[in-house]
Scaffold this active site. Sequence first.
Site, PDB file in Angstrom:
ATOM      1  N   ASN A 164       0.817  -1.324  -0.082  1.00 48.17           N
ATOM      2  CA  ASN A 164      -0.021  -0.008  -0.081  1.00 48.17           C
ATOM      3  C   ASN A 164       0.922   1.354  -0.108  1.00 48.17           C
ATOM      4  OD1 ASN A 164      -3.074   1.274   0.440  1.00 48.17           O
ATOM      5  ND2 ASN A 164      -1.633   2.213   2.010  1.00 48.17           N
ATOM      6  N   GLU A 165       0.724   1.986  -0.998  1.00 46.90           N
ATOM      7  CA  GLU A 165       1.236   3.353  -1.190  1.00 46.90           C
ATOM      8  C   GLU A 165       2.929   3.171  -0.808  1.00 46.90           C
ATOM      9  OE1 GLU A 165      -2.106   6.505  -0.006  1.00 46.90           O
ATOM     10  OE2 GLU A 165      -0.478   5.812   1.449  1.00 46.90           O
ATOM     11  N   GLU A 190      -7.862   5.262  -3.970  1.00 40.01           N
ATOM     12  CA  GLU A 190      -8.201   6.120  -2.949  1.00 40.01           C
ATOM     13  C   GLU A 190      -8.593   7.330  -3.198  1.00 40.01           C
ATOM     14  OE1 GLU A 190      -5.806   6.077   0.440  1.00 40.01           O
ATOM     15  OE2 GLU A 190      -5.407   3.898   0.399  1.00 40.01           O
ATOM     16  N   TRP A 196      -4.797  14.939   7.618  1.00 41.38           N
ATOM     17  CA  TRP A 196      -3.192  14.703   7.696  1.00 41.38           C
ATOM     18  C   TRP A 196      -2.515  15.960   7.133  1.00 41.38           C
ATOM     19  CZ3 TRP A 196      -1.868  14.745   2.466  1.00 41.38           C
ATOM     20  CH2 TRP A 196      -2.939  14.203   1.522  1.00 41.38           C
TER      21      TRP A 196
END
Length: 718
Positions: free
Chosen positions: A174-175, A334, A342
Amino acid sequence: MTSSTAAASPTAIPPSARRPFRWPALLTETGRGIAYGGDYNPDQWPEEVWDDDIRLMKQARVNTVALGIFSWARIQPTEHTWDFGWLDRIIGKLGETGIAVDLASATASAPMWLYETHPEILPRDRYGHVVNPGSRQSWRPTSPVFKRYALDLCRRLAERYGDNPAVTAWHMGNEYGWNNRNDYSDDSLAAFRRWCEAKYGTIDMLNEAWGTAFWSQHVNSFDEILLPYHMGGDSMVNPAQQLDFTRFGNDMLLDFYKAERDAIEAVCPDKPFTTNFMVSTDQCSMDYAKWANEVDFVSNDHYFHEGESHLDELACSDALMDSFALGKPWYVMEHSTSAVQWKPLNARKRGGELMRDSLAHIAMGADAINFFQWRQSEAGAEAFHSAMVPHAGEDSAVYRGVCELGEALRTLSDAGVQGTGLRRSRTAILFHAESEWATWSQTLPSMRLSHWHDVRDWYRAFLDAGKRADVTPLAYDWNGYETIVLPTVLMMSDDDVRRIAAFVRDGGRAIVGYATGLVDDRFHVGLGGYPGAGGGLLRDMLGVRGEEFNILGGEADGEPDEITLTNGMTTRLWQNDVTSVAPDASVVASYAGPDAADWELDGTPAIVRHPYGKGEAIYVGCDLKRGDIARLLAELGVVGVAGTETDPRIIHTVRESDTVRFDFYLNRSRDHVAVNGIAGEMIVAQRVDAASGASDACAIGRNGILVTRTNVTKTSRK
């Protein structure tokens, strides 16, 4: 807006390096449709919530979820215990409801017991400090210990779910690089030395490439190579060494991704693989032109930029994503229903933006719309990150918007949008990840350079001029375009320069920015005058030679901090002191006025036009505001003369096949905008008012979008 004729689609170089395109099926009767859903984290909730999740997903027309991304600790609670029961149950519930699963390798966050048992997997920062666990990706990409545990997990997941019909795709990690992009551990040092030896072959070649004669940095063997650690105070790192370390970090994470993918593919070869990129003009940590070759379908996480650039930035990032995908469908893995938690400023979305942003991604070539995340977390670091089901529950504006979006995507699916291609522009703005990395160096004439932000500003200037440009990696094939733009492509290899010169010589137009071609791919400055890349070939093509850079800034008290040009434009950061111009070149604008005279630039060429072969090169030797760029594009004839382009407040894209065409109109302003000449059947309309007495006109309001469908034949396509 009148759409341009399609240019040749860019392709990777070489095309054979890319994995075959494979798109994940849905659990529909045909397996087709626009994918809609988001990250689903059922392990954060008691099982009695799951049935309610399924009910709400069905109500919102969700048809896919990404599952298990951060679930390693739940799957493997201790080193010697495994718990797949909960995962079996939720995959079963989703599959029975017709919701496909994009199953993660679950390696993005390791369980705490693994860090406790093997603290040697923890990364180190440039100061030598251990990067402690508790966030995501607190592991070394080069750790053989971590890789052993991670690949064991991958194989077990593949063996258990590879044949499960509800699992239609694999989501690796993920990322990648979010938290471990740069690791200064001993494992990383050993791997970097091997990487350097593989790249350079001999230590003499490395010394030459790094320019180690400067500051007595000569190394006698690859075993003497160090990482670019903190060196005290404001000491400057060797820029070539730093650039290679940045390249190395990209390659190590790509190698880790491929190891995970290959471990699963050995067991389950018949389902497609992806990992979510992070492409927006606020982040560019990886060379995704290389990563795109290693996935079966390209996917991205995109979070909107607050402020007036919101929609433009989204379109610019998506333009690059569509190029990475080589014109094939791509996946929004996403984005957010509203605010995140954030950023320094966590702006929420206004009314209509949830729908508008999602359909804007579709307008730019995406065939999947997913959010982080399905249900807003009750606790943890992302508890205040918006979700499809917010803290307020289903009786909320956000969830109602999620349901409305599901209906719109179903309408677009039924109309046949999936699989259609985005029509190309005539212009490509060239993007180069390594030039962006190069602008991070603290050894340049200005610390305020940003290649990616300049790409965005030129992209927005084209929109302001009533045209849309594509954004294409420098490494890809852009020969089908009429015009290419190189904004702050700081670093160019000799081969890059030869390709660009050949493009212009064969009849193309190249617009070259003020900080382009200053160094080669080893971070060596080309000699003989600026821009020096290509051994003088870039200067020859542009018909200019510069000797110095003039850098402005408010730090110089009492000094002029802007300079005007003879055409009324203004520069505020960087001016190239062009001392000679080719006899066949024409000066479009020069520096002028008392501030130019104060800096001894009065009359110095700022923008130069030069014929080269069958084409032309345009040199923009200073930074310009976005509005000035848009005006320059019109004055140079790159776009039509003022008044002949479409209303610049509208972004218009076309997706098409041999039999159908979809026109997307998005309002990028705060005003109601009249749009005329609309053809086809209106299939989705948000904040759109029909014009009185006209069947082909309407007014699109703020955050509005209109989608029309037209049946076409091959002979009617333009």
